[in-house]
Design an enzyme around this catalytic site. Structure first.
Site, mmCIF file in Angstrom:
data_model
loop_
_atom_site.group_PDB
_atom_site.id
_atom_site.type_symbol
_atom_site.label_atom_id
_atom_site.label_comp_id
_atom_site.label_asym_id
_atom_site.label_seq_id
_atom_site.Cartn_x
_atom_site.Cartn_y
_atom_site.Cartn_z
ATOM 1 N N GLU A 41 0.934 -1.140 -0.729
ATOM 2 C CA GLU A 41 -0.082 0.203 -0.060
ATOM 3 C C GLU A 41 0.535 0.904 0.170
ATOM 4 O O GLU A 41 2.034 1.434 0.939
ATOM 5 C CB GLU A 41 -0.848 -0.114 1.590
ATOM 6 C CG GLU A 41 -2.268 1.255 1.140
ATOM 7 C CD GLU A 41 -2.714 0.925 2.296
ATOM 8 O OE1 GLU A 41 -2.927 0.364 3.237
ATOM 9 O OE2 GLU A 41 -3.569 2.427 2.228
ATOM 10 N N ALA A 90 1.490 0.183 10.860
ATOM 11 C CA ALA A 90 1.064 -1.670 10.391
ATOM 12 C C ALA A 90 -0.091 -1.875 8.837
ATOM 13 O O ALA A 90 0.191 -1.046 8.344
ATOM 14 C CB ALA A 90 0.061 -2.556 11.488
ATOM 15 N N MET A 91 -0.269 -2.652 8.861
ATOM 16 C CA MET A 91 -0.333 -3.038 7.250
ATOM 17 C C MET A 91 -1.146 -4.759 7.336
ATOM 18 O O MET A 91 -0.621 -5.446 7.770
ATOM 19 C CB MET A 91 0.730 -2.905 6.606
ATOM 20 C CG MET A 91 0.296 -2.967 4.912
ATOM 21 S SD MET A 91 -0.916 -1.886 4.264
ATOM 22 C CE MET A 91 -1.733 -2.839 3.003
ATOM 23 N N GLU A 92 -2.859 -3.904 6.476
ATOM 24 C CA GLU A 92 -3.661 -5.822 7.109
ATOM 25 C C GLU A 92 -3.725 -5.989 5.707
ATOM 26 O O GLU A 92 -4.598 -6.821 5.449
ATOM 27 C CB GLU A 92 -4.884 -4.576 6.726
ATOM 28 C CG GLU A 92 -5.246 -4.030 5.643
ATOM 29 C CD GLU A 92 -5.381 -1.991 5.379
ATOM 30 O OE1 GLU A 92 -4.013 -1.923 6.000
ATOM 31 O OE2 GLU A 92 -6.076 -1.545 4.626
ATOM 32 N N HIS A 102 -6.945 -2.653 14.518
ATOM 33 C CA HIS A 102 -7.079 -1.733 13.433
ATOM 34 C C HIS A 102 -7.551 -2.444 12.214
ATOM 35 O O HIS A 102 -8.102 -2.410 11.019
ATOM 36 C CB HIS A 102 -6.506 -0.643 13.792
ATOM 37 C CG HIS A 102 -6.778 0.673 12.781
ATOM 38 N ND1 HIS A 102 -7.468 1.833 12.191
ATOM 39 C CD2 HIS A 102 -6.062 -0.056 10.962
ATOM 40 C CE1 HIS A 102 -6.746 2.353 11.423
ATOM 41 N NE2 HIS A 102 -6.496 1.414 10.442
ATOM 42 N N GLU A 103 -5.594 -3.292 12.123
ATOM 43 C CA GLU A 103 -5.660 -4.025 11.146
ATOM 44 C C GLU A 103 -6.174 -5.293 10.905
ATOM 45 O O GLU A 103 -6.928 -5.849 9.972
ATOM 46 C CB GLU A 103 -4.023 -4.411 11.201
ATOM 47 C CG GLU A 103 -3.268 -3.299 11.573
ATOM 48 C CD GLU A 103 -3.212 -2.633 10.681
ATOM 49 O OE1 GLU A 103 -3.636 -2.196 9.667
ATOM 50 O OE2 GLU A 103 -3.231 -1.124 11.454
ATOM 51 N N HIS A 118 -9.755 -4.667 9.377
ATOM 52 C CA HIS A 118 -9.552 -4.395 7.598
ATOM 53 C C HIS A 118 -10.363 -5.029 7.264
ATOM 54 O O HIS A 118 -10.482 -5.173 6.326
ATOM 55 C CB HIS A 118 -8.128 -3.570 7.961
ATOM 56 C CG HIS A 118 -7.456 -2.641 7.416
ATOM 57 N ND1 HIS A 118 -8.886 -1.132 6.929
ATOM 58 C CD2 HIS A 118 -7.144 -1.026 7.915
ATOM 59 C CE1 HIS A 118 -8.124 -0.135 7.299
ATOM 60 N NE2 HIS A 118 -7.218 -0.130 7.637
ATOM 61 N N GLU A 124 -10.284 3.701 5.660
ATOM 62 C CA GLU A 124 -9.484 4.123 6.722
ATOM 63 C C GLU A 124 -10.551 5.199 7.972
ATOM 64 O O GLU A 124 -10.607 4.869 9.402
ATOM 65 C CB GLU A 124 -8.076 5.189 6.387
ATOM 66 C CG GLU A 124 -6.903 4.321 5.935
ATOM 67 C CD GLU A 124 -6.452 3.283 6.481
ATOM 68 O OE1 GLU A 124 -6.820 2.665 7.860
ATOM 69 O OE2 GLU A 124 -6.595 2.152 5.564
HETATM 70 N N1 0A1 Z 1 -3.272 1.206 5.547
HETATM 71 C C1 0A1 Z 1 -2.566 0.953 6.507
HETATM 72 C C2 0A1 Z 1 -1.988 2.154 7.344
HETATM 73 C C3 0A1 Z 1 -0.648 1.517 5.730
HETATM 74 C C4 0A1 Z 1 -1.035 2.658 4.380
HETATM 75 C C5 0A1 Z 1 0.817 3.312 3.733
HETATM 76 C C6 0A1 Z 1 2.291 2.359 3.975
HETATM 77 O O1 0A1 Z 1 2.890 2.404 3.365
HETATM 78 C C7 0A1 Z 1 2.379 2.986 2.628
HETATM 79 C C8 0A1 Z 1 1.887 1.325 5.512
HETATM 80 C C9 0A1 Z 1 0.657 1.354 6.073
HETATM 81 C C10 0A1 Z 1 -3.237 0.727 8.650
HETATM 82 O O2 0A1 Z 1 -3.867 1.942 7.822
HETATM 83 O O3 0A1 Z 1 -3.425 0.967 9.117
HETATM 84 ZN ZN ZN Z 2 -6.741 1.743 8.439
#
Ligand code: 0A1
Ligand code: ZN
Length: 880
Positions: free
Chosen positions: A130, A271-273, A306-307, A310, A329
């Site tokens: 992402e 963090a990332m989902e 949160h993750e 998602h 978000e």
């Molecule tokens: N989607 C994730 C946040 C996130 C966004 C961008 C990233 O890299 C560019 C990494 C993580 C969340 O809302 O937790």
């Molecule tokens: Zn998020």
């Protein structure tokens, strides 16, 4: 844009959205991992989209950056596409309506320090896709409205990469020649490329399981580096509570037999989902009582939730395009806030959420980076992972919840999940579910997503003793923001109640004829008057209860009325708000020279509140006075030029006055709120520690007070990081040889734990009492710290920029150091550099000499050769 700078990068616009020309039916990827030369083979089945725009033609246009194309074919026939630095193109003329694309590319994960795409963190391969990182892995239509199923084969060296992970379910595994092995993964749920993930390395796992409401047994795995296995209990516990909560609160069950979390050291965000394989910054997974504070535990709970949330709001239903980022978000932040409010004290959580919103989002709205919750254009989407999209986005969903009520809210979300499962959606789709279930017209409400800026709500009250009528006249006005000069009135839920002059709750008859403690008024017009009956004497209004809308309130409460609200309001949020209001008034008076001393009304009220007792977590918040940044923002909002030294003096005077008035009660609070016995991160224990440490922090401001002795004792005896770090912070603020000895002892003990080193770094440069610039420079010169790691960099340079007094030193030395560091980081990691550069967003608040120095510092960042697109966009918007 500066007049002398032609746009170097082009903007993407929401209005120009068109559907994808080619859809993807399936993807199969093979990764032959190698640090310097990883080979990625892809097999992608494309089909012409019947809903494409005719004007877009049928050329196959694939995104791809930093890739070396080795070979490409269509249905087995070699092809030679036109390749540039953004991707490739093949003429549509000869393409059938459905075909299989095969390609092989080479990438160099060890050289990837931007941490987007496939990179290596501490010997571990991991990905971050992402928003647009997948295009750095292979050629693909890298946009969220192209969803497909993935089969992934990962091949790696067995010695260095015994663990090979990707999304979905485990498939075949086996041995390969030359000490290599492979693992196949299949994810049956169609997903956009930004949710793809791969992890490989020497990892250890912690296992658990969760049985869903429908009886599916889900294996839960948290993967960490060897040695960190004993720091995962709280994350695992938070995960299980999140899964259960989502079933109960939203009827959402997990949908795969496996859910994995991986902790990595180098990560740009929290963090990332990624589907079934969440990747986390270590700071949001790893916790032990000795190394993590209560705030760290709370953050882990909230981000794990949160993750996980998602999975439904983001993954199964994703965004049509990146302008819709708030769809996933804003909604997911609201859901994680609801979860934390249920796990802990809702009142305390709400006060903290609003403090965070004001400190970050209101700040954004008040400056050159202001943008709508759903922006209409961007140069680099990574720059829009903002407090406006996330936190204001969550406030918008919260307002919908307030307007339609909890039951209809749940019906609207149920409809959303049924109607849009498996789709890539827009804010309009989401709003339509609320319109369908509530019978409301949300046309005006939808402006919250498109109109930037924080509305000002001016309220004036008139009371008629003869009729007992109380009239509230409410006016709303949103100031202009960049690119949006004229603002329309918004649909605002505005919760109000009343107190009698002696502090009793008054249930008045509202405009709807109903008698209630709290009325939720719906503001829709520039100015309107609401009538309440039943108060024989003029009441004291308690406005915007629970912070029912993200607005700035203007009501002329007297200090005495604020003290009454502080002591008696049934709305806990407004009790804290009254404390904050009194504190800001006092600080402003000192900072502007209108007063030499702090009016005793607040110190006395706080001393009384403290001696009366109550929830320690709430008392800690009452006693937390506004920081220098908040005082500065409040002065700027009144149109005054901010003098950082005067702000520091005001903050010191305020804390000193409170500590003087409440000295005995603070010392008692410090003693009475010890948490002996084994550490527990629960909200009640954390609340006691918060009160104890807030008391200690206030006592620091008393010259020759007891703080030094208390802090030393606490530092020596602490058996958890919350108490240890708070004591060390107090000692650092007090200064002298004891402070340095404590810092050295702390470092000696924790130098091998990078997350604790981060705390050690931050506390030396974030407190106004020390010469933070000198320390920051000395620390930055250390070569035992990897400054390319975003956590390390933020803990030093970011913490320094949050030191209002030192960052804004009159000679510009703070700006120069900061700009030099951001420029350096931009050459390594543009995304994090651009985010850091936003610290300059308040530049127009200060005197001309400081402004000029800040503008010059920003100019140097912009003018450095190779300034990234990310940083270019932020700095050019800052300069206006
Ligand atoms: N989607 C994730 C946040 C996130 C966004 C961008 C990233 O890299 C560019 C990494 C993580 C969340 O809302 O937790
Ligand atoms: Zn998020």
């Amino acid at each position: 844009m500066r007049p002398d700078t032609a746009p170097r990068h082009t903007a993407i616009r929401l209005a120009e959205y068109t559907p994808p020309v080619w859809l993807v039916e399936s993807v199969a990827l093979t990764f032959a991992l190698d640090p310097a030369a990883t080979r990625v083979s892809s097999e992608i089945v494309f089909a012409l989209n019947p809903d494409r725009a005719a004007a877009d033609g049928t050329d196959l246009v694939l995104d791809g950056e930093m890739l070396t194309l080795v070979s490409a074919s269509i249905d087995g026939e070699a092809v030679t596409p036109a390749v540039d630095s953004k991707g490739l193109r093949l003429s549509g003329e000869t393409l059938p309506e459905r075909f299989t694309w095969r390609a092989e590319v080479e990438i160099a994960p060890e050289e990837n320090k931007a941490l987007e795409g496939l990179y290596i963190s501490n010997g571990m391969y991991c990905t971050q896709c992402e928003a647009e990182g997948f295009r750095k892995i292979t050629y693909f239509p890298d946009r969220p409205d192209v969803m497909t199923t993935y089969t992934v084969r990962v091949e790696g060296d067995r010695a260095t990469c015994p663990v090979l992970l990707s999304n979905g379910e485990r498939g075949e595994t086996g041995e390969l020649p030359d000490g290599r092995h492979f693992a196949v993964w299949h994810d049956p749920h169609p997903k956009p490329a930004y949710l793809f993930a791969l992890v490989a390395g020497d990892l250890k796992k912690i296992d658990d399981r969760f049985v869903t409401a429908s009886g599916m047994d889900v294996a839960l795995e948290i993967w960490v580096r060897p040695g960190d296995e004993d720091k995962c209990d709280y994350a695992m516990d938070s995960l299980k509570r999140s899964m259960k909560w989502d079933e109960e609160a939203y009827g959402r069950e997990y949908d795969l037999p496996l859910f994995m979390v991986v902790a990595v050291d180098d990560f740009n965000m929290g963090a990332m989902e990624n589907k079934g394989l969440n990747i986390f910054n270590t700071r949001l997974v790893l916790a032990s009582p000795e190394t993590a504070t209560d705030a760290n535990y709370a953050a882990i709970e909230s981000v794990i939730a949160h993750e996980y949330f998602h999975n439904w709001t983001g993954n199964r239903i994703t965004c049509r395009d990146w302008f819709q980022l708030c769809l996933k978000e804003g909604l997911t932040v609201f859901r994680d806030q609801q979860f934390s409010e249920d796990m802990r004290s809702a009142d305390v959580l709400r006060i903290k959420e609003v403090a965070n919103l004001r400190g970050r989002q209101f700040r954004e709205d008040a400056g050159p980076l202001a943008h709508p919750v759903r922006p209409e254009e961007y140069i680099e989407i990574n720059n829009f992972y903002t407090a406006t999209v996330y936190e204001k986005g969550a406030e918008v969903v919260r307002m919908l919840h307030t307007l339609v009520g909890p039951q209809t809210y749940r019906e609207a979300l149920d409809l959303y999940f049924v109607r849009h499962d498996g789709q890539a959606c827009t804010i309009e789709d989401f709003a339509a579910c609320f319109e369908a279930t509530s019978d409301r017209d949300l046309t005006q409400f939808r402006r919250w997503w498109s109109q930037a800026g924080t509305p000002r709500i001016r309220v004036r009250m008139a009371h008629d003793a003869a009729t007992g009528e109380t009239a509230l006249t409410v006016t709303q006005k949103t100031p202009a923001t960049p690119g949006q000069a004229d603002k329309e009135p918004l649909h605002i839920p505005f919760a109000v109640g009343f107190l009698s002059a002696s502090g009793e709750a008054l249930a008045l008859d509202g405009p709807d004829g109903e008698r209630r403690d709290t009325h939720v008024l719906e503001l829709t017009r520039p100015s309107e008057t609401f009538l309440f009956t039943g108060a024989p004497e003029a009441p004291v209004p308690s406005l915007l209860r629970g912070f029912s809308a993200p607005v700035i309130l203007d009501y002329p409460h007297t200090d005495a009325e604020k003290a009454l609200l502080l002591a008696h309001d049934s709305d806990a949020f407004n009790r804290a708000e009254a404390s904050r209001g009194l504190a800001l008034t006092a600080a402003q008076a000192i900072a502007t020279g209108e007063a030499d001393t702090v009016d005793p009304i607040l110190p006395d009220a706080l001393a009384t509140a403290l001696s009366r007792g109550g929830d320690p977590a709430f008392l800690a918040l009452l006693l937390t006075t506004p920081g220098q940044e908040e005082i500065a923002a409040s002065l700027a909002a009144q149109g005054r030029t901010v003098d950082p030294d005067a702000v520091y003096a005001a903050k010191t005077a305020l804390d000193t006055a409170i500590a003087t008035a409440a000295k005995d009660a603070l010392i008692a609070a410090w003693h009475d709120n010890a948490t002996p016995g084994p550490y527990s991160p629960d909200a009640a224990s954390a609340g006691k520690r918060a009160l104890k440490n807030t008391a200690l922090g206030l006592l620091v401001s008393l010259p020759d007070g007891p703080a030094r002795a208390l802090a030393s004792a606490q530092f020596d005896e602490a058996r958890n990081m919350t108490d240890s770090a708070a004591a060390l912070m107090a000692l650092v603020r007090l200064g002298g040889p004891a402070a340095q000895a404590a810092l050295d002892a702390f470092h000696a003990r924790w130098k091998h734990d990078p997350l604790v080193v981060d705390k050690w770094l931050a506390m030396q440069v974030a407190v106004p009492e020390v010469d933070a610039l000198e320390r920051a420079k000395a620390l930055r010169a250390r070569d035992d710290i990897d400054w390319r790691n975003p956590n390390r960099f933020r803990s030093l340079v970011g913490a320094f920029a949050s030191n209002h007094r030192r960052f804004h030193a009159a000679d510009g030395s703070g700006y120069d150091f900061f700009a030099e560091q951001v420029a350096w980081l931009d050459g390594v990691n543009p995304q994090t550099a651009a985010r850091m550069a936003t610290a300059f967003d308040t530049w127009s608040r200060y005197d001309e000499a400081r402004r000029e120095k800040m503008r010059a510092a920003m100019g140097r960042i912009l003018d450095q050769p190779g300034c990234s697109r990310d940083t270019y966009e932020i700095v050019s918007r800052l300069l206006g």
